[in-house]
Design a protein around this motif. Structure first.
Motif, PDB file in Angstrom:
ATOM      1  N   GLY A   1      64.533  23.388  25.291  1.00 15.51           N
ATOM      2  CA  GLY A   1      64.315  22.421  26.359  1.00 15.51           C
ATOM      3  C   GLY A   1      65.502  22.245  27.281  1.00 15.51           C
ATOM      4  O   GLY A   1      65.342  21.745  28.410  1.00 15.51           O
ATOM      5  N   GLN A   2      66.688  22.652  26.832  1.00 18.98           N
ATOM      6  CA  GLN A   2      67.880  22.450  27.660  1.00 18.98           C
ATOM      7  C   GLN A   2      67.843  23.294  28.933  1.00 18.98           C
ATOM      8  O   GLN A   2      68.269  22.836  29.997  1.00 18.98           O
ATOM      9  CB  GLN A   2      69.148  22.749  26.861  1.00 18.98           C
ATOM     10  CG  GLN A   2      69.423  21.734  25.765  1.00 18.98           C
ATOM     11  CD  GLN A   2      70.809  21.879  25.155  1.00 18.98           C
ATOM     12  OE1 GLN A   2      71.689  22.543  25.698  1.00 18.98           O
ATOM     13  NE2 GLN A   2      71.018  21.237  24.008  1.00 18.98           N
ATOM     14  N   THR A   3      67.353  24.513  28.835  1.00 19.53           N
ATOM     15  CA  THR A   3      67.269  25.387  30.012  1.00 19.53           C
ATOM     16  C   THR A   3      65.992  25.125  30.801  1.00 19.53           C
ATOM     17  O   THR A   3      66.005  25.098  32.040  1.00 19.53           O
ATOM     18  CB  THR A   3      67.323  26.862  29.587  1.00 19.53           C
ATOM     19  OG1 THR A   3      68.411  27.060  28.682  1.00 19.53           O
ATOM     20  CG2 THR A   3      67.505  27.764  30.793  1.00 19.53           C
ATOM     21  N   GLU A   4      64.910  24.916  30.098  1.00 20.38           N
ATOM     22  CA  GLU A   4      63.630  24.641  30.773  1.00 20.38           C
ATOM     23  C   GLU A   4      63.724  23.403  31.648  1.00 20.38           C
ATOM     24  O   GLU A   4      62.940  23.238  32.603  1.00 20.38           O
ATOM     25  CB  GLU A   4      62.523  24.471  29.737  1.00 20.38           C
ATOM     26  CG  GLU A   4      61.126  24.359  30.349  1.00 20.38           C
ATOM     27  CD  GLU A   4      60.041  24.194  29.308  1.00 20.38           C
ATOM     28  OE1 GLU A   4      58.850  24.311  29.683  1.00 20.38           O
ATOM     29  OE2 GLU A   4      60.369  23.960  28.118  1.00 20.38           O
ATOM     30  N   ALA A   5      64.676  22.524  31.373  1.00 14.58           N
ATOM     31  CA  ALA A   5      64.859  21.304  32.158  1.00 14.58           C
ATOM     32  C   ALA A   5      65.048  21.600  33.642  1.00 14.58           C
ATOM     33  O   ALA A   5      64.764  20.764  34.503  1.00 14.58           O
ATOM     34  CB  ALA A   5      66.048  20.508  31.632  1.00 14.58           C
ATOM     35  N   ALA A   6      65.521  22.803  33.968  1.00  9.46           N
ATOM     36  CA  ALA A   6      65.691  23.182  35.377  1.00  9.46           C
ATOM     37  C   ALA A   6      64.361  23.133  36.117  1.00  9.46           C
ATOM     38  O   ALA A   6      64.325  22.882  37.331  1.00  9.46           O
ATOM     39  CB  ALA A   6      66.296  24.580  35.470  1.00  9.46           C
ATOM     40  N   GLN A   7      63.271  23.365  35.404  1.00  9.56           N
ATOM     41  CA  GLN A   7      61.948  23.336  36.031  1.00  9.56           C
ATOM     42  C   GLN A   7      61.625  21.931  36.544  1.00  9.56           C
ATOM     43  O   GLN A   7      61.006  21.771  37.607  1.00  9.56           O
ATOM     44  CB  GLN A   7      60.883  23.786  35.025  1.00  9.56           C
ATOM     45  CG  GLN A   7      61.080  25.174  34.449  1.00  9.56           C
ATOM     46  CD  GLN A   7      60.722  26.290  35.411  1.00  9.56           C
ATOM     47  OE1 GLN A   7      60.189  26.051  36.495  1.00  9.56           O
ATOM     48  NE2 GLN A   7      60.996  27.529  35.024  1.00  9.56           N
ATOM     49  N   ASP A   8      62.041  20.904  35.803  1.00  4.87           N
ATOM     50  CA  ASP A   8      61.801  19.522  36.223  1.00  4.87           C
ATOM     51  C   ASP A   8      62.780  19.086  37.309  1.00  4.87           C
ATOM     52  O   ASP A   8      62.442  18.290  38.187  1.00  4.87           O
ATOM     53  CB  ASP A   8      61.925  18.573  35.026  1.00  4.87           C
ATOM     54  CG  ASP A   8      60.838  18.803  33.998  1.00  4.87           C
ATOM     55  OD1 ASP A   8      59.716  19.173  34.402  1.00  4.87           O
ATOM     56  OD2 ASP A   8      61.130  18.646  32.794  1.00  4.87           O
ATOM     57  N   ILE A   9      64.006  19.614  37.247  1.00  4.46           N
ATOM     58  CA  ILE A   9      65.012  19.251  38.246  1.00  4.46           C
ATOM     59  C   ILE A   9      64.650  19.808  39.621  1.00  4.46           C
ATOM     60  O   ILE A   9      64.847  19.144  40.640  1.00  4.46           O
ATOM     61  CB  ILE A   9      66.396  19.755  37.792  1.00  4.46           C
ATOM     62  CG1 ILE A   9      66.852  18.971  36.553  1.00  4.46           C
ATOM     63  CG2 ILE A   9      67.428  19.626  38.905  1.00  4.46           C
ATOM     64  CD1 ILE A   9      68.127  19.498  35.919  1.00  4.46           C
ATOM     65  N   CYS A  10      64.098  21.014  39.632  1.00  7.62           N
ATOM     66  CA  CYS A  10      63.721  21.667  40.903  1.00  7.62           C
ATOM     67  C   CYS A  10      62.259  21.362  41.223  1.00  7.62           C
ATOM     68  O   CYS A  10      61.391  22.241  41.156  1.00  7.62           O
ATOM     69  CB  CYS A  10      63.963  23.166  40.817  1.00  7.62           C
ATOM     70  SG  CYS A  10      65.682  23.600  40.477  1.00  7.62           S
ATOM     71  N   GLN A  11      61.989  20.124  41.581  1.00  6.06           N
ATOM     72  CA  GLN A  11      60.610  19.653  41.740  1.00  6.06           C
ATOM     73  C   GLN A  11      59.900  20.219  42.961  1.00  6.06           C
ATOM     74  O   GLN A  11      58.660  20.216  43.024  1.00  6.06           O
ATOM     75  CB  GLN A  11      60.605  18.125  41.805  1.00  6.06           C
ATOM     76  CG  GLN A  11      61.094  17.460  40.539  1.00  6.06           C
ATOM     77  CD  GLN A  11      61.058  15.943  40.614  1.00  6.06           C
ATOM     78  OE1 GLN A  11      60.615  15.370  41.600  1.00  6.06           O
ATOM     79  NE2 GLN A  11      61.530  15.297  39.557  1.00  6.06           N
TER      80      GLN A  11
END
Length: 405
Positions: free
Chosen positions: A353-363
């Motif tokens: 989840g630490q890397t996948e979090a970029a998907q939520d940051i780049c909305q």
């Protein structure tokens, strides 16, 4: 341990290692009858093990001279296309070929040399024109070159992208996923035409609050004063960077080894046994891995400390407080850069989840331009090296790049 004391110890160990090597050459020489006896094998295995435990491991080269392209061996030439005080931009040029898919592979500045990604480069080369960041050992960078900060890292990536021009895909592995994401956002904010054609982030600490690992916990267990007073050392005399403040590679290596101490001990025990029975394939594999793994570099103190504070303690990317050159970074500015994130299900350095979090940051990136992949059975290094990377992950990365070329 003070750096100067360690340096004396390491140099003394190297002298011992050379002595062990000389004795082993005498004992194991085929013309020596003793080498064919069981006691001779034990002596030889003991001396080689002692040699490896006391020697100093220098940086290895990439040594990629050919690559197989559609069943044909193509010559590869390694060249520096842009040199900076703390990093060289290296290009692996293939004779008679220029691929349209340029890839800038961002190697971590976290203790190991960029040659740790040799397998990553070799797997990408048949389908891509590959460039890589080759970070220099801070102990060899003269003080007059000035400091190297967190923001300097981002600036280097932007400079490299500007040098390579448009149509360049960006792949970042581990620690630099943070700087690669920031650089992409800054370039989007500035409407820079050389913004990455696509962005692939692999096994990186984008949101360190998700499934914290021992690495994350360690950063919170100690105050910044501990890192400043204990982790930071001064480069001793005898090096070009004499007087520079650094986080020494030997301290980082100690941390790496302690995380999986039992595994490393077992591997060395198996290595000794393989030396005894003459299992050359396994011993060669062991040497190749540890020759690279035990070769480390020093990090600039300012970069290391800022990374601890901004990425691991304050989690600034996920909290929306990250800045570049004193200004807030707006990840919503990234609207047309395809994003792929890759994680390993067994990663003990960057949790799920630490890397996948970029998907939520780049909305603002359209959903049809995003992709996430979790590789079952893969640990941290399996994300970018070894058979699992070659068979499962590299093809997905190439497919993603091809889609947006």
């Amino acid at each position: 341990m003070k750096y100067q004391a360690f340096d004396y110890f390491a140099k003394s160990g190297q002298l011992m290692s050379e002595g062990f090597y000389f004795l082993n050459e005498l004992i194991s020489h085929p013309s020596n009858p003793y080498s064919h006896t069981w006691s001779g094998r034990v002596a030889s295995a003991t001396l080689e093990s002692a040699m490896r435990l006391t020697q100093r491991y220098d940086k290895l080269g990439f040594h990629i001279t050919t690559v197989d392209v559609n069943g044909k061996a193509v010559a590869v030439k390694e060249e520096i296309v842009l040199g900076k005080p703390f990093c060289n931009l290296i290009h692996f040029s293939k004779a008679g070929q220029t691929d349209k898919d340029k890839v800038l592979l961002v190697a971590p500045l976290s203790g190991h040399h960029s040659t740790l990604l040799k397998g990553t480069v070799e797997a990408l080369l048949p389908r891509h024109e590959v460039y890589i960041t080759d970070w220099l050992d801070a102990r060899d960078v003269p003080l007059e070159e000035g400091p190297f900060s967190f923001d300097c890292y981002v600036s280097y990536l932007i400079d490299f992208m500007n040098n390579l021009g448009p149509e360049t895909h960006l792949i970042a592995i581990c620690q630099p996923t943070v700087q690669a994401l920031i650089a992409t956002a800054v370039m989007a904010q500035e409407k820079n035409p050389n913004i990455p054609k696509s962005l692939t982030l692999m096994a990186g600490p984008i949101d360190t609050s998700k499934n914290p690992t021992r690495v994350n916990e360690f950063s919170h267990e100690h105050p910044m004063s501990w890192f400043e007073n204990v982790a930071i050392q001064t480069v001793p005399t005898g090096y070009s960077g004499e007087g520079r403040k650094v986080y020494p590679g030997f301290m980082q290596l100690g941390g790496f080894l302690s995380m999986n101490k039992e595994t490393h001990i077992k591997k060395h025990q198996e290595y000794f046994q393989n030396l005894l029975i003459g299992e050359t394939e396994d011993t060669d594999r062991f040497r190749a891995f540890y020759d690279e793994y035990l070769s480390v570099l020093d990090m600039p103190a300012e970069f290391y400390l800022e990374t601890i504070e901004r990425v691991f303690k304050n989690n600034e990317l996920a909290n929306g407080t990250i800045t570049y050159a004193g200004k807030p970074v707006d990840f919503n500015a990234i609207t047309n850069t395809p994003l792929m994130t890759v994680e390993g299900a067994e990663d003990d350095i960057c949790g799920i989840g630490q890397t996948e979090a970029a998907q939520d940051i780049c909305q603002k990136i359209p959903k049809n331009m995003r992709k996430h992949h979790t590789q079952l059975g893969a640990g941290h290094y399996g994300i970018f090296s070894g058979s699992m990377y070659r068979k499962n992950i590299r093809p997905l990365v190439t497919e993603f790049i091809d889609k947006y070329s």
